[in-house]
Design a protein around this motif. Structure first.
Motif, PDB file in Angstrom:
ATOM      1  N   ARG A   1       0.879   4.084  -2.968  1.00  0.00           N
ATOM      2  CA  ARG A   1       0.250   5.189  -2.544  1.00  0.00           C
ATOM      3  C   ARG A   1       1.233   6.160  -3.102  1.00  0.00           C
TER       4      ARG A   1
ATOM      5  N   VAL B   1      -3.717   9.104   3.329  1.00  0.00           N
ATOM      6  CA  VAL B   1      -2.274   9.375   2.652  1.00  0.00           C
ATOM      7  C   VAL B   1      -1.856   8.520   4.148  1.00  0.00           C
TER       8      VAL B   1
ATOM      9  N   CYS C   1      -7.647   3.845   0.702  1.00  0.00           N
ATOM     10  CA  CYS C   1      -6.276   3.461   0.099  1.00  0.00           C
ATOM     11  C   CYS C   1      -6.040   2.564   0.102  1.00  0.00           C
TER      12      CYS C   1
ATOM     13  N   ARG D   1       0.720  -1.486  -0.274  1.00  0.00           N
ATOM     14  CA  ARG D   1      -0.129  -0.220   0.003  1.00  0.00           C
ATOM     15  C   ARG D   1       1.215   1.039   0.033  1.00  0.00           C
ATOM     16  N   SER D   2       2.194   1.297   1.049  1.00  0.00           N
ATOM     17  CA  SER D   2       2.466   2.260   0.487  1.00  0.00           C
ATOM     18  C   SER D   2       3.352   2.531  -0.099  1.00  0.00           C
TER      19      SER D   2
ATOM     20  N   CYS E   1      -6.164   7.882  -6.825  1.00  0.00           N
ATOM     21  CA  CYS E   1      -7.028   6.326  -7.257  1.00  0.00           C
ATOM     22  C   CYS E   1      -6.406   5.840  -8.319  1.00  0.00           C
TER      23      CYS E   1
ATOM     24  N   VAL F   1      -2.575   0.984  -6.012  1.00  0.00           N
ATOM     25  CA  VAL F   1      -3.675   0.971  -5.021  1.00  0.00           C
ATOM     26  C   VAL F   1      -5.374   2.059  -5.260  1.00  0.00           C
TER      27      VAL F   1
ATOM     28  N   ALA G   1      -0.693   9.292  -4.547  1.00  0.00           N
ATOM     29  CA  ALA G   1      -2.112   9.221  -3.534  1.00  0.00           C
ATOM     30  C   ALA G   1      -3.489   9.858  -4.469  1.00  0.00           C
TER      31      ALA G   1
END
Ligand SMILES: [Zn+2]
Length: 216
Positions: free
Chosen positions: A53, A69, A75, A49-50, A60, A98, A58
């Motif tokens: 992102r 965030v 997310c 995820r990180s 979609c 994400v 950040a």
């Protein structure tokens, strides 16, 4: 250039974890949150995820709205080819990105890979053309979809059209009281035709009219 430039890279330990899961004889798509591996999988998901992102600024992958965030709830890790249909690609870096909670849940488990006319695909497709949707690892969003007023999505290609329908991007705005811009939709169709005919003069005229409508 594709929206995602760098796919997630797993460490040796993460690869071991994934291998253990996918090689288990009872492997299923539910193992994304396998109870027996709860903590390491949680850490792995957080890592994925990180990564995406940041990679996606950040936003979609489908609606381009902001994802959260910090919190994971808006997310979500999105399996571009749904894990319910393609469990073998569940941890495949190019199949991950994400998405916001709405896109992720509305898209659900519809197929996004074009069927072959004969036989079955053995590997994850390595190019844009094999996918029905705008694929963030292979496609540049702006080549396929224009967004007006942060809310109205106009397709520029078949893939754009499919993605807008898949995630109900315009429907969501209509459901919440934004009037459907009728002429916009007609213009969108005209724009697509003008583009496929290579009529750049008409394209410019249509775009100018669209901007005029949106500014009123
Ligand atoms: Zn979204």
């Amino acid at each position: 250039m594709a929206d995602i430039k760098n796919e997630v890279v797993f460490s040796k330990e993460q690869k071991q974890l994934i291998k253990g899961i996918v090689e288990d004889e009872n492997f299923s798509h539910h193992d994304w949150t396998k109870e027996e591996q709860k903590e390491p999988l949680q850490a792995l998901r957080k890592y994925v995820r990180s990564h995406y992102r940041v990679e996606q600024n950040a936003k979609c992958a489908y609606c381009r709205k902001d994802v959260s965030v910090q919190a994971p709830s808006n997310c979500q890790i999105e399996h571009i080819a749904p894990k319910e249909m393609y469990k073998k690609y569940m941890f495949y870096p190019k199949n991950l990105c994400v998405a916001c909670a709405d896109c992720n849940s509305i898209k659900w488990k519809r197929d996004t890979i074009k069927p072959l006319s004969t036989g079955e695909r053995r590997k994850y497709p390595s190019s844009s053309g094999a996918f029905l949707l705008v694929h963030p690892h292979f496609d540049d969003y702006a080549d396929h979809i224009d967004i007006f007023r942060d809310r109205w999505y106009v397709d520029k290609t078949q893939k754009g059209h499919f993605t807008i329908g898949l995630c109900k991007l315009n429907q969501r705005s209509m459901d919440f009281g934004y009037p459907e811009p009728d002429e916009m939709m007609v213009l969108a169709e005209d724009l697509r035709n003008a583009k496929s005919n290579g009529d750049s003069y008409l394209v410019d005229l249509i775009k100018a009219r669209m901007r005029e409508l949106l500014d009123n």
